[in-house]
Every structure is written in structure tokens, then in C-alpha cells.
Design an enzyme around this catalytic site. Structure first.
Site, short mmCIF file in Angstrom:
data_model
loop_
_atom_site.label_atom_id
_atom_site.label_comp_id
_atom_site.label_asym_id
_atom_site.label_seq_id
_atom_site.Cartn_x
_atom_site.Cartn_y
_atom_site.Cartn_z
N ASP A 46 -22.76 -22.55 -6.71
CA ASP A 46 -22.99 -23.54 -5.65
C ASP A 46 -24.27 -24.33 -5.94
O ASP A 46 -25.19 -23.83 -6.59
CB ASP A 46 -23.13 -22.85 -4.30
CG ASP A 46 -21.81 -22.30 -3.79
OD1 ASP A 46 -20.77 -22.87 -4.12
OD2 ASP A 46 -21.83 -21.29 -3.06
N TYR A 74 -26.04 -10.79 -9.44
CA TYR A 74 -26.80 -11.75 -8.65
C TYR A 74 -28.01 -11.10 -8.00
O TYR A 74 -28.02 -9.89 -7.74
CB TYR A 74 -25.94 -12.32 -7.51
CG TYR A 74 -24.71 -13.07 -7.92
CD1 TYR A 74 -24.75 -14.45 -8.12
CD2 TYR A 74 -23.49 -12.41 -8.10
CE1 TYR A 74 -23.61 -15.15 -8.49
CE2 TYR A 74 -22.35 -13.10 -8.47
CZ TYR A 74 -22.42 -14.47 -8.67
OH TYR A 74 -21.29 -15.16 -9.04
N ASP A 88 -24.36 -19.79 4.23
CA ASP A 88 -25.63 -19.99 3.52
C ASP A 88 -26.49 -20.99 4.27
O ASP A 88 -26.12 -21.50 5.33
CB ASP A 88 -25.38 -20.44 2.08
CG ASP A 88 -24.58 -21.73 1.99
OD1 ASP A 88 -24.95 -22.73 2.65
OD2 ASP A 88 -23.58 -21.77 1.25
N ARG A 182 -21.78 -15.07 -0.33
CA ARG A 182 -21.99 -15.59 1.04
C ARG A 182 -21.25 -14.74 2.06
O ARG A 182 -21.77 -14.43 3.14
CB ARG A 182 -21.52 -17.04 1.12
CG ARG A 182 -22.40 -18.02 0.40
CD ARG A 182 -21.81 -19.41 0.44
NE ARG A 182 -20.60 -19.51 -0.37
CZ ARG A 182 -19.59 -20.33 -0.12
NH1 ARG A 182 -19.62 -21.11 0.95
NH2 ARG A 182 -18.56 -20.39 -0.92
#
Length: 252
Positions: A46, A74, A88, A182
């Protein structure tokens, strides 16, 4: 017919993508800087996310399909007290909770996180590129339309707290393909009873590639030879390239 723009450049560049750019924007900037004719990447980040974007050029684009199945890692920062429609910081707050000193404690975290390790089901977010009737879900979301989505099975191989305070938490996540961080943040917030959304996301690994040796666009611009950080075909990890391409490269 005119010659296609760019040179026949083969190899992989590990890009440390910066905040605010889409994955395709980042790839195309690198492709122009290398003057490469053909380029692709192995999985979207993103615009608000940073970290590893595996950029492939020429014959190395053959790994893009294989890498779609790769596990990823991540570092995710969750903000407690509010849930957004996108999951988010780019979204609109849709649910809020008043935080107290007892809202989020290490004891509560240690009780909740085991629910999210191993094989779990996730409902894909409306703000995603998954398609329904030929249109990505995010197009419906922008029109205020919410569609039913089937839960999908993903695997969270590891999930560890790196930092925690009364309002936020940093998690290290190792996961399978198709995992929405997310959605993970949103579901953890709901399980804690205080809501949550992502305020930062950094990808540190895609399959056998990690941020070690990755370069930023700013660093690439300063290089005298911008092909220097390119991983050649014969140094791409085994099993990613079709054997005929790798064997041909090894004999050159």
C-alpha cells in the site's frame, strides 16, 4: 515500427519503498532510472507502507508468478482506541473506544495474541484490490457500498510484540500469502475490546529476499552505476527461475 524504449536488462533489485508511493509508481521510477525495457514486482505494498518491494527486470520477471505464493514478514504499528473503514491511518474512523490504563495491558495481549497464530480466517477488507464482477472492491468502498465477502484461510507463522504502551503496539508478523495486516490489526483491536488500526507498516521479507542490501530510490539516484545493486539471474535463489533460463545464464 520503432524500437521499444529501454534496454534488455535482466536481474532483481531489492527496493526499500518509501512512504506515499504506490508499488507501481515505485517500480516505474526504478525502471526509468535503469532504462530497463521490461519490469514487474512480486507483490503490492500500500502507498502508506514502506519496506521491501522486489523489482524484477527482463528475464527475472519470470519469478513474479512463483513469488506470489511466498511467505512475508512485516513490522506493524497498531494504534488503539479507534477503528477505520480502511483498517489503516488513511481511512475514516468508524468506531472508537475510550482508553484507560486497563484497556491494553501485557497480560491482555498475551491472552489475545494466541488466537491469531497459526491458521486463521480473515474477511478481506473492502479497501482491497480483490475483484467482484470485474471491479476491485475499493471502487465499491469509495461509493460507500459494502459487499459480503467470504472469509479466507491464511497462516500466521509467528506473531510477536516488539513494543507496547497504553495507546499503541508494534508487532513482528510472519505470514502466508494473502494475509491482510490491516485486517489482523482490526481483529486484534476488536478482540481486546478497544479497537485498533494500522499507523505504520514495513515489509521486511518476501520469500528468500529481505531488506539486507535493499536500496532506496534516493540512494539509487546517487549511484554512478545504477546497475550495481542488481542481483543477476545466476544469483537468484534456486527454485524461483525456470531451469532453462537459469542454466542458460550459468553457461554464459
Amino acid at each position: 515500427m520503432g524500437r521499444k524504449r529501454g534496454q534488455d536488462i535482466d536481474g532483481v533489485l531489492l527496493l526499500d519503498k518509501q512512504f506515499g508511493y504506490s508499488s507501481n509508481q515505485s517500480l516505474q521510477r526504478v525502471r526509468r532510472m535503469l532504462d530497463a525495457k521490461k519490469g514487474g514486482h512480486t507483490g503490492t505494498l500500500d502507498p502508506f507502507a514502506t519496506g521491501l518491494l522486489v523489482c524484477c527486470f527482463g528475464k527475472a520477471t519470470k519469478i513474479c508468478g512463483t513469488m506470489l505464493d511466498a511467505d512475508k514478514s512485516y513490522i506493524a504499528t497498531l494504534q488503539f482506541g479507534a477503528e477505520t473503514d480502511s483498517g489503516d491511518l488513511t481511512g475514516t474512523v468508524v468506531q472508537e473506544a475510550q482508553l484507560t490504563a486497563e484497556s491494553v495491558t501485557r497480560e491482555k495481549i498475551d491472552l489475545v495474541l494466541p488466537q491469531f497464530r497459526g491458521s486463521i480466517l480473515q474477511i478481506p477488507p473492502m479497501h482491497s484490490a480483490l475483484k467482484r464482477d470485474g471491479r476491485p472492491l475499493y471502487e465499491y468502498a469509495r461509493q460507500g457500498i459494502v459487499l459480503e465477502r467470504e472469509p479466507r484461510a491464511v497462516v500466521i507463522h509467528d506473531l510477536q510484540v516488539q513494543a507496547l504502551d497504553e495507546t499503541s503496539m508494534v508487532l513482528a508478523v510472519d505470514c502466508s500469502k494473502g494475509t491482510y495486516i490491516r485486517t489482523l490489526a482490526q481483529d486484534i483491536g476488536r478482540a481486546l475490546g478497544c479497537f485498533a488500526h494500522l499507523t505504520a507498516l514495513r515489509r521486511t521479507r518476501v520469500g528468500p529476499f529481505d531488506l539486507t542490501g535493499a536500496t532506496t530510490i534516493d540512494e539509487l539516484e546517487q549511484m554512478e552505476n545504477r546497475l550495481t545493486p542488481l542481483i543477476p539471474l545466476n544469483e537468484i535463489p534456486d527454485g524461483l527461475l525456470p531451469s532453462n533460463i537459469r542454466q542458460k545464464e550459468d553457461t554464459l
